[in-house]
Design a protein around this motif. Sequence first.
Motif, PDB file in Angstrom:
ATOM      1  N   TYR A  61       0.791  -1.223   0.000  1.00  0.00           N
ATOM      2  CA  TYR A  61       0.000   0.000   0.000  1.00  0.00           C
ATOM      3  C   TYR A  61       0.828   1.280   0.000  1.00  0.00           C
ATOM      4  CZ  TYR A  61      -3.988  -2.955   0.332  1.00  0.00           C
ATOM      5  OH  TYR A  61      -4.939  -3.893   0.048  1.00  0.00           O
ATOM      6  N   PHE A  62       2.128   1.169   0.145  1.00  0.00           N
ATOM      7  CA  PHE A  62       2.977   2.358   0.111  1.00  0.00           C
ATOM      8  C   PHE A  62       2.810   3.154  -1.184  1.00  0.00           C
ATOM      9  CE2 PHE A  62       7.095   4.169  -1.250  1.00  0.00           C
ATOM     10  CZ  PHE A  62       7.163   5.213  -0.337  1.00  0.00           C
ATOM     11  N   PRO A  63       2.877   2.527  -2.359  1.00  0.00           N
ATOM     12  CA  PRO A  63       2.766   3.312  -3.602  1.00  0.00           C
ATOM     13  C   PRO A  63       1.464   4.101  -3.732  1.00  0.00           C
ATOM     14  CG  PRO A  63       3.556   1.111  -4.073  1.00  0.00           C
ATOM     15  CD  PRO A  63       3.143   1.122  -2.634  1.00  0.00           C
ATOM     16  N   ILE A  64       0.353   3.543  -3.261  1.00  0.00           N
ATOM     17  CA  ILE A  64      -0.912   4.280  -3.417  1.00  0.00           C
ATOM     18  C   ILE A  64      -1.067   5.382  -2.377  1.00  0.00           C
ATOM     19  CG2 ILE A  64      -2.100   2.393  -4.586  1.00  0.00           C
ATOM     20  CD1 ILE A  64      -3.542   1.812  -1.949  1.00  0.00           C
ATOM     21  N   SER A  65      -0.184   5.391  -1.382  1.00  0.00           N
ATOM     22  CA  SER A  65      -0.237   6.460  -0.386  1.00  0.00           C
ATOM     23  C   SER A  65       0.495   7.708  -0.874  1.00  0.00           C
ATOM     24  CB  SER A  65       0.372   5.990   0.935  1.00  0.00           C
ATOM     25  OG  SER A  65       1.775   5.829   0.797  1.00  0.00           O
ATOM     26  N   LEU A  66       1.250   7.585  -1.957  1.00  0.00           N
ATOM     27  CA  LEU A  66       1.986   8.730  -2.500  1.00  0.00           C
ATOM     28  C   LEU A  66       1.077   9.533  -3.415  1.00  0.00           C
ATOM     29  CD1 LEU A  66       5.334   6.952  -3.438  1.00  0.00           C
ATOM     30  CD2 LEU A  66       4.895   8.365  -1.438  1.00  0.00           C
ATOM     31  N   ASP A  67       1.188  10.844  -3.305  1.00  0.00           N
ATOM     32  CA  ASP A  67       0.427  11.682  -4.230  1.00  0.00           C
ATOM     33  C   ASP A  67       1.323  12.812  -4.728  1.00  0.00           C
ATOM     34  OD1 ASP A  67       0.575  13.178  -1.921  1.00  0.00           O
ATOM     35  OD2 ASP A  67      -1.532  13.681  -1.840  1.00  0.00           O
ATOM     36  N   GLY A  68       0.820  13.603  -5.628  1.00  0.00           N
ATOM     37  CA  GLY A  68       1.583  14.730  -6.155  1.00  0.00           C
ATOM     38  C   GLY A  68       2.836  14.279  -6.889  1.00  0.00           C
ATOM     39  N   ASN A  69       3.887  15.075  -6.739  1.00  0.00           N
ATOM     40  CA  ASN A  69       5.155  14.789  -7.426  1.00  0.00           C
ATOM     41  C   ASN A  69       5.750  13.441  -7.030  1.00  0.00           C
ATOM     42  OD1 ASN A  69       5.029  17.226  -8.734  1.00  0.00           O
ATOM     43  ND2 ASN A  69       6.331  18.286  -7.277  1.00  0.00           N
ATOM     44  N   ALA A  70       5.639  13.082  -5.758  1.00  0.00           N
ATOM     45  CA  ALA A  70       6.198  11.809  -5.295  1.00  0.00           C
ATOM     46  C   ALA A  70       5.491  10.631  -5.962  1.00  0.00           C
ATOM     47  CB  ALA A  70       6.120  11.697  -3.782  1.00  0.00           C
ATOM     48  N   GLY A  71       4.166  10.705  -6.067  1.00  0.00           N
ATOM     49  CA  GLY A  71       3.403   9.640  -6.722  1.00  0.00           C
ATOM     50  C   GLY A  71       3.733   9.520  -8.193  1.00  0.00           C
ATOM     51  N   THR A  72       3.838  10.658  -8.863  1.00  0.00           N
ATOM     52  CA  THR A  72       4.192  10.662 -10.280  1.00  0.00           C
ATOM     53  C   THR A  72       5.581  10.082 -10.486  1.00  0.00           C
ATOM     54  OG1 THR A  72       2.834  12.627 -10.603  1.00  0.00           O
ATOM     55  CG2 THR A  72       4.440  12.141 -12.317  1.00  0.00           C
ATOM     56  N   TRP A  73       6.527  10.512  -9.648  1.00  0.00           N
ATOM     57  CA  TRP A  73       7.901  10.008  -9.750  1.00  0.00           C
ATOM     58  C   TRP A  73       7.929   8.496  -9.527  1.00  0.00           C
ATOM     59  CZ3 TRP A  73      10.690   7.707  -5.712  1.00  0.00           C
ATOM     60  CH2 TRP A  73      12.015   7.410  -6.010  1.00  0.00           C
ATOM     61  N   PHE A  74       7.216   8.024  -8.505  1.00  0.00           N
ATOM     62  CA  PHE A  74       7.235   6.602  -8.185  1.00  0.00           C
ATOM     63  C   PHE A  74       6.696   5.764  -9.346  1.00  0.00           C
ATOM     64  CE2 PHE A  74       5.795   2.674  -6.181  1.00  0.00           C
ATOM     65  CZ  PHE A  74       6.899   2.350  -5.411  1.00  0.00           C
ATOM     66  N   LYS A  75       5.675   6.279 -10.036  1.00  0.00           N
ATOM     67  CA  LYS A  75       5.079   5.544 -11.162  1.00  0.00           C
ATOM     68  C   LYS A  75       6.020   5.442 -12.355  1.00  0.00           C
ATOM     69  CE  LYS A  75       0.429   6.723  -9.773  1.00  0.00           C
ATOM     70  NZ  LYS A  75      -0.603   7.730  -9.864  1.00  0.00           N
ATOM     71  N   THR A  76       7.017   6.322 -12.419  1.00  0.00           N
ATOM     72  CA  THR A  76       7.970   6.261 -13.540  1.00  0.00           C
ATOM     73  C   THR A  76       9.055   5.213 -13.319  1.00  0.00           C
ATOM     74  OG1 THR A  76       9.451   7.962 -12.646  1.00  0.00           O
ATOM     75  CG2 THR A  76       7.638   8.710 -14.076  1.00  0.00           C
ATOM     76  N   LEU A  77       9.169   4.704 -12.089  1.00  0.00           N
ATOM     77  CA  LEU A  77      10.184   3.683 -11.807  1.00  0.00           C
ATOM     78  C   LEU A  77       9.797   2.375 -12.484  1.00  0.00           C
ATOM     79  CD1 LEU A  77      10.735   4.384  -8.009  1.00  0.00           C
ATOM     80  CD2 LEU A  77      12.163   5.149  -9.906  1.00  0.00           C
ATOM     81  N   ARG A  78      10.765   1.730 -13.116  1.00  0.00           N
ATOM     82  CA  ARG A  78      10.468   0.461 -13.797  1.00  0.00           C
ATOM     83  C   ARG A  78      10.519  -0.705 -12.808  1.00  0.00           C
ATOM     84  NH1 ARG A  78      14.372   1.198 -18.827  1.00  0.00           N
ATOM     85  NH2 ARG A  78      15.715   0.459 -17.198  1.00  0.00           N
ATOM     86  N   PRO A  79       9.555  -1.592 -12.881  1.00  0.00           N
ATOM     87  CA  PRO A  79       9.533  -2.758 -11.983  1.00  0.00           C
ATOM     88  C   PRO A  79      10.807  -3.595 -12.152  1.00  0.00           C
ATOM     89  CG  PRO A  79       7.454  -2.557 -13.174  1.00  0.00           C
ATOM     90  CD  PRO A  79       8.398  -1.561 -13.772  1.00  0.00           C
ATOM     91  N   GLY A  80      11.334  -4.052 -11.031  1.00  0.00           N
ATOM     92  CA  GLY A  80      12.502  -4.920 -11.059  1.00  0.00           C
ATOM     93  C   GLY A  80      13.829  -4.178 -11.055  1.00  0.00           C
ATOM     94  N   ASN A  81      13.815  -2.844 -11.072  1.00  0.00           N
ATOM     95  CA  ASN A  81      15.062  -2.078 -11.085  1.00  0.00           C
ATOM     96  C   ASN A  81      15.532  -1.661  -9.702  1.00  0.00           C
ATOM     97  OD1 ASN A  81      15.211  -2.284 -13.802  1.00  0.00           O
ATOM     98  ND2 ASN A  81      14.807  -0.130 -14.245  1.00  0.00           N
ATOM     99  N   ILE A  82      14.678  -1.793  -8.703  1.00  0.00           N
ATOM    100  CA  ILE A  82      15.050  -1.427  -7.341  1.00  0.00           C
ATOM    101  C   ILE A  82      15.085  -2.694  -6.502  1.00  0.00           C
ATOM    102  CG2 ILE A  82      14.388  -0.084  -5.317  1.00  0.00           C
ATOM    103  CD1 ILE A  82      13.176   1.934  -7.226  1.00  0.00           C
ATOM    104  N   TYR A  83      16.217  -2.905  -5.856  1.00  0.00           N
ATOM    105  CA  TYR A  83      16.441  -4.177  -5.154  1.00  0.00           C
ATOM    106  C   TYR A  83      16.291  -4.090  -3.647  1.00  0.00           C
ATOM    107  CZ  TYR A  83      18.120  -5.305  -9.746  1.00  0.00           C
ATOM    108  OH  TYR A  83      18.195  -5.481 -11.104  1.00  0.00           O
TER     109      TYR A  83
END
Length: 137
Positions: free
Chosen positions: A19-41
Amino acid sequence: MYEWMMTSLKLVKRFLCTYFPISLDGNAGTWFKTLRPGNIYNFSQLKYLFIMNFMQLRKHKGDSHSITGCKQKEGASVREYFTRFTNTTLDVLGHDEGLIAGDFTWGLLSGPLSQKLMGKKPQTRDELKEKVEHYLR
């Protein structure tokens, strides 16, 4: 009991991660959505990327030069200058109290308050505030 606590902690972590990703809004939410799955370990990597992306939004902390460079502008009241000067000093950590009072006096336009402060220079921020407030009354 220990096994139940460990299972509960795993569930809480899983819940937070889900539920962390859906708790982000504004610039943080937009930035998080641009991250590609599997690139953060791990969280450290996510934290580093977040800081690098949003570092420019951090408020710049001043230094002693920002205090010394703070001067009363032509047409600005003593109250306006004192407020701006006080806000500038709050951003600077570890600056000597006596120097703060001296820097304020040095940046003050010539007038009755500057003459009064030159006579008996305040030694602390509180003394300076008291003298300025007394003058303003």
